[in-house]
Design an enzyme around this catalytic site. Structure first.
Site, PDB file in Angstrom:
ATOM      1  CB  SER A 189       9.618  10.686   7.986  1.00  0.00           C
ATOM      2  OG  SER A 189       8.720  11.697   8.352  1.00  0.00           O
ATOM      3  CE  LYS A 232      10.037   6.502   9.239  1.00  0.00           C
ATOM      4  NZ  LYS A 232      10.165   5.342   8.351  1.00  0.00           N
ATOM      5  CB  SER A 256      -0.934   0.017   1.218  1.00  0.00           C
ATOM      6  OG  SER A 256      -0.187   0.155   2.399  1.00  0.00           O
ATOM      7  CE1 TYR A 301       7.141   7.101  11.122  1.00  0.00           C
ATOM      8  CE2 TYR A 301       7.156   9.496  11.234  1.00  0.00           C
ATOM      9  CZ  TYR A 301       7.138   8.331  10.493  1.00  0.00           C
ATOM     10  OH  TYR A 301       7.129   8.397   9.114  1.00  0.00           O
ATOM     11  CB  ILE A 348       5.264   5.730   0.088  1.00  0.00           C
ATOM     12  CG1 ILE A 348       4.565   7.004   0.590  1.00  0.00           C
ATOM     13  CG2 ILE A 348       6.591   6.075  -0.575  1.00  0.00           C
ATOM     14  CD1 ILE A 348       5.266   7.717   1.738  1.00  0.00           C
TER      15      ILE A 348
END
Ligand SMILES: NC(=O)c1ccc[n+]([C@@H]2O[C@H](COP(=O)([O-])OP(=O)(O)OC[C@H]3O[C@@H](n4cnc5c(N)ncnc54)[C@H](OP(=O)(O)O)[C@@H]3O)[C@@H](O)[C@H]2O)c1
Length: 330
Positions: free
Chosen positions: A187, A204, A55, A200, A57
């Site tokens: 991100s 990253k 799904s 998160y 990207i």
């Protein structure tokens, strides 16, 4: 006279630079590559192993690569969704790719012990892998002090340790073959401290540490490392996001009125960055790219601006909805 010309040159450069920042949906280097760089078609015939291909990207990047004749390994947990993406890829390739050129590989990336056998299976199928695109990951919405330690660990297991483990296996493979490329979906949260996503954001940032170290070690050794840094994009990620509580999912859906990049555009930019072997590429709708430049190159100005607007407004830029942050805090 000479000094006047230099002065005018610097002024024009500054104005063009600022205008470009206002108009572009990616960093300047990527924008230049999009217009004047290597075409995605240079990857035709190569094999790209994509995680999180069922799904968002990953799916959209797979479709762009298939359009340019890139052979694919589509990895994620949901076999049915991977089969759907495979059909879309074959259709998009307009007959260039045959059934055998797109391999569906169901895998749970959190099961690190399964990585080697599955990677080897894909490598045997294609007689080698050229690019590993580590894209699978989950986001998070939670206030820092409400996050349980177990959530930090669970999130790192998927967003960091699974990536590091699979990358290590791919690097062994590339060392034997003499070349290869690692790409990772990081991100904007891997570049700057975004609010209400501490685990998160940290995951990253950790990815940047691992990958920047790897790139330095592999410089001059025909192994490229590309960090892809999208901003808000239309995908399923809000549904699947972690919160602060173990086992809980955020469960929100993106709205069509949100200010986000389309998955298709993000996939296109990711493919351009991979084809041009950029080191780090930022992609987001206005005004996030100018903010990332400010954060990176003018942190004091960014700090003053953040004080003026506050974290809720920053959150609104990310999720197009200030209320979500407020709800979550209450
Ligand atoms: N959307 C955004 O606004 C945004 C912004 C910046 C960065 N990103 C990054 O982009 C990447 C892709 O996210 P997305 O936005 O495209 O979200 P998405 O549509 O939810 O896609 C996430 C993908 O990861 C896979 N995945 C999740 N857990 C997995 C596991 N344990 N094992 C194997 N695969 C797993 C999912 O497949 P299965 O469920 O089938 O396993 C799915 O294919 C992530 O790394 C995310 O951090 C997204």
């Amino acid at each position: 006279m000479l000094w006047s010309l230099i002065g005018i040159g610097v002024f024009v450069y500054g104005v063009v630079y600022l205008l470009a920042l206002l108009l572009l949906d990616c960093d300047l280097e990527l924008a230049i590559y999009e217009r004047f760089g290597k075409s995605i078609g240079r990857l035709k015939g190569k094999v790209c192993f994509i995680t999180g291909a069922s799904s968002g990207i990953g799916e959209q990047t797979a479709i762009v690569l298939a359009r340019h004749g890139v052979k694919l390994v589509l990895a994620a947990r949901r076999r049915g969704e991977l089969e759907r993406v495979k059909r879309a890829c074959l259709e998009e390739s307009k007959g260039v790719l045959q059934d055998n050129d797109v391999l569906v590989l169901p895998m749970d990336l959190c099961d690190l012990n399964s990585h080697k056998a599955l990677f080897d299976r894909a490598a045997r199928h294609f007689n080698g892998i050229d690019i590993l695109f580590n894209n699978a990951g989950r986001s998070q919405r939670a206030v820092f002090e409400n996050i349980e330690m177990s959530v930090h660990k669970e999130l790192f297991e998927l967003n960091v340790f699974s990536v590091v483990n699979l990358t290590k296996i791919a690097i062994d493979h590339f060392n034997q073959r003499g070349s290869g490329q690692i790409a990772v979906t990081s991100s904007i949260a891997g570049v700057m401290g975004v609010p209400y996503s501490a685990s998160y954001t940290a995951s990253k940032h950790a990815i940047h540490g691992f990958m920047n170290c790897l790139r330095t070690e592999k410089t001059g050794k025909h192994i490229a490392v590309t960090l892809l840094c999208p901003g808000p994009t239309f995908t399923n990620f809000l549904q699947e996001s972690f919160t602060g509580k173990s086992g809980e999912k955020y469960g929100e859906t993106v709205q069509s009125t949100d200010k986000r990049m389309t998955g298709q555009r993000c996939g296109q930019l990711c493919a351009i960055a991979i084809a041009n072997k950029t080191k780090e590429s930022w992609m987001a709708v206005f005004p996030l790219i100018p903010f990332v430049y400010l954060y990176t190159y003018f942190p004091t100005i960014y700090g003053i601006m953040l004080k003026m607007v506050g974290p809720e407004k920053m959150f609104k830029l990310r999720d197009s909805n200030e209320k979500l942050a407020e709800d979550y805090k209450n």
